[in-house]
Design an enzyme around this catalytic site. Structure first.
Site, PDB file in Angstrom:
ATOM      1  N   HIS A   1       0.762  -1.265  -0.131  1.00 30.13           N
ATOM      2  CA  HIS A   1       0.142  -0.267   0.032  1.00 30.13           C
ATOM      3  C   HIS A   1       0.921   1.322  -0.059  1.00 30.13           C
ATOM      4  O   HIS A   1       2.121   1.451   0.481  1.00 30.13           O
ATOM      5  CB  HIS A   1      -0.988   0.147   1.069  1.00 30.13           C
TER       6      HIS A   1
ATOM      7  N   GLU B   1      -1.103   1.021   7.945  1.00 26.61           N
ATOM      8  CA  GLU B   1      -0.412  -0.210   7.339  1.00 26.61           C
ATOM      9  C   GLU B   1       0.590   0.465   6.587  1.00 26.61           C
ATOM     10  O   GLU B   1       1.813  -0.184   6.471  1.00 26.61           O
ATOM     11  CB  GLU B   1      -1.257  -1.251   6.816  1.00 26.61           C
TER      12      GLU B   1
ATOM     13  N   HIS C   1       3.443  -6.648   4.551  1.00 23.29           N
ATOM     14  CA  HIS C   1       1.825  -5.982   4.955  1.00 23.29           C
ATOM     15  C   HIS C   1       1.751  -6.368   6.539  1.00 23.29           C
ATOM     16  O   HIS C   1       2.269  -6.944   7.375  1.00 23.29           O
ATOM     17  CB  HIS C   1       0.641  -7.110   4.010  1.00 23.29           C
TER      18      HIS C   1
ATOM     19  N   GLU D   1       2.314 -11.361   6.388  1.00 20.17           N
ATOM     20  CA  GLU D   1       1.172 -10.527   7.094  1.00 20.17           C
ATOM     21  C   GLU D   1       2.196 -10.465   8.443  1.00 20.17           C
ATOM     22  O   GLU D   1       1.902 -11.473   9.340  1.00 20.17           O
ATOM     23  CB  GLU D   1      -0.009 -11.038   7.218  1.00 20.17           C
TER      24      GLU D   1
END
Length: 335
Positions: free
Chosen positions: A125, A162, A217, A299
Site C-alpha cells: 500500500h 499499515e 503487510h 502479514e
C-alpha cells in the site's frame, strides 16, 4: 494487507488524532493447531535481538501522470480486493500511480555474501492511496480474473496505518540486506502519488530478474485474532498467470522467512489463518499470480488486535521483524 471498509477514514495530517475504526472484519478462527508443523517453526526459534528503534517513515509524493493498464469490462461486478476481502467502489482512473519513481531503480549493493543477488521489497500500500479512490479501485487483470488496483490498507485503532508500518519495516530490511551485499529494489517508497497497482508490483520484480521478492503487510482482522503468517503462491495456470515454475521456490523462501520471523520476534504464528503453521497458500492474489520469480507476502500481525498492535507500533519490534525477514531471505539465497 487488509480491506478498509466504508467506515474507515484514513488519516489526513495535520488533522487532530484519528478516531478508532468502527467496523472490524470478522474472520473465522482456525480450528486445531497441527503439532507437527508448529513444531517445525518452534524448533527453529532459538532467540532474538532487541536492536533499533525509530518512527514510521512514510513519505507522501507529488508525482503526477500515470502508466497504462487495461481496464475491466464495465459490466463486471465488484469482487474481492487483492487482499481477498470485499472492496466497495469501482472507479475509472489510470493504473500505475504516476510516473515510475526512483524506488524502482536498484539500490547499489555493498560487498557481502549476497553480492550479485537482487531482492525486491514490496511495501504494501502507498500512503497516498486514500487520496486517489478512483485510481486504486480501478480493476486490473491478475491473470485469473480482475481485481482492484490496490487498497488503502488498514490501521490500528489509534490510527497508525499499515502503509506507514510497511515502509518502516521495508527501510530497516533494506539496510540489513545491503550490508549482506544484496542489490535492493523497492516497488514504491512513498515517493509517488498512489500505487503501483498489483499487476505493476509483480512486473517490477519480474523485470528486475529478482532472486527473491517479499511483500510486506499487516492484517486488519477481528480483535483476538493474533499472529503472523506468510502467504505462498498456489499453483495457478490461467490466462496470463502461471505460477507453476515458482511454487516450490516460493515455498522454500516462505518457510525460511516464517522460521526467521518466529525466531527473532517470538511469534506467534497466526491463530486464525494457516492452522498454526504461519503459512497460507493463496491463488487469488495478483501480486503472486503474475510473478515469474520467487515471491511471498508476509502479514506481520493483526493491527486491529491490541496485543499485536502494541508490537507493530514499537520501533524495537519492527527492527526485530526486519531482522527475521532478512534472516529468511539470506538463508534462502545462500541455499
Amino acid at each position: 494487507m487488509s480491506y478498509v471498509g466504508p467506515d474507515f477514514e484514513p488519516p489526513r495530517p495535520p488533522r487532530p488524532p484519528r478516531h478508532p475504526l468502527r467496523g472490524p472484519l470478522t474472520v473465522a478462527v482456525a480450528a486445531l493447531v497441527p503439532g507437527a508443523l508448529v513444531g517445525w517453526l518452534v524448533w527453529q526459534a532459538t532467540g532474538g535481538s532487541d536492536d533499533g528503534d525509530g518512527s514510521a517513515a512514510a513519505r507522501t509524493s507529488a508525482s503526477a501522470g500515470a502508466s497504462a493498464s487495461a481496464s475491466a469490462p464495465s459490466s463486471e461486478l465488484p469482487g474481492p480486493s487483492e487482499d481477498g476481502k470485499d472492496q466497495t467502489g469501482g472507479g475509472t482512473g489510470q493504473s500505475g500511480g504516476g510516473e515510475e519513481s526512483d524506488s524502482s531503480a536498484s539500490d547499489p549493493a555493498g560487498s557481502g555474501p549476497l553480492k550479485g543477488k537482487v531482492v525486491v521489497i514490496d511495501p504494501g500500500h502507498n500512503p497516498g492511496n486514500f487520496r486517489h479512490p478512483s485510481d486504486i479501485n480501478r480493476k486490473v487483470n491478475i491473470g485469473t480474473n480482475w481485481k482492484e488496483c490496490d487498497t488503502t490498507g488498514t490501521s490500528t485503532n489509534a490510527g497508525y496505518t499499515e502503509a506507514e508500518f510497511t515502509l518502516d519495516v521495508s527501510h530497516r530490511l533494506r539496510t540489513i540486506l545491503k550490508k549482506e551485499g544484496a542489490t535492493v529494489k523497492f516497488t514504491q517508497d512513498g515517493d509517488r502519488a498512489w500505487g503501483p497497482c498489483v499487476d505493476e508490483r509483480a512486473e517490477i520484480g519480474n523485470k528486475a530478474g529478482a532472486d527473491a521478492v517479499v511483500s510486506i503487510h499487516a492484517d486488519g482482522s477481528a480483535a483476538g485474532n493474533r499472529g503472523f503468517h506468510v502467504i505462498l503462491p498456489g499453483s495457478v495456470h490461467s490466462g496470463a498467470a502461471d505460477t507453476r515454475p515458482i511454487v516450490a521456490s516460493s515455498r522454500a523462501l516462505g518457510e525460511r522467512i516464517a522460521g526467521g520471523f518466529l525466531r527473532t520476534t517470538g511469534g506467534p504464528p497466526s491463530n486464525y489463518i494457516g492452522d498454526g503453521t504461519g503459512l497460507d497458500v493463496r491463488k487469488d492474489l495478483g501480486g503472486l499470480n503474475l510473478s515469474t520469480v520467487p515471491k511471498v507476502f508476509i502479514e506481520c500481525g493483526n493491527m486491529r488486535d491490541t496485543k499485536d498492535s502494541a508490537q507493530l507500533t514499537s520501533g524495537a519490534w519492527r527492527q526485530r521483524a526486519a531482522e527475521g525477514i532478512s534472516e529468511g531471505i539470506v538463508s534462502f539465497l545462500r541455499g
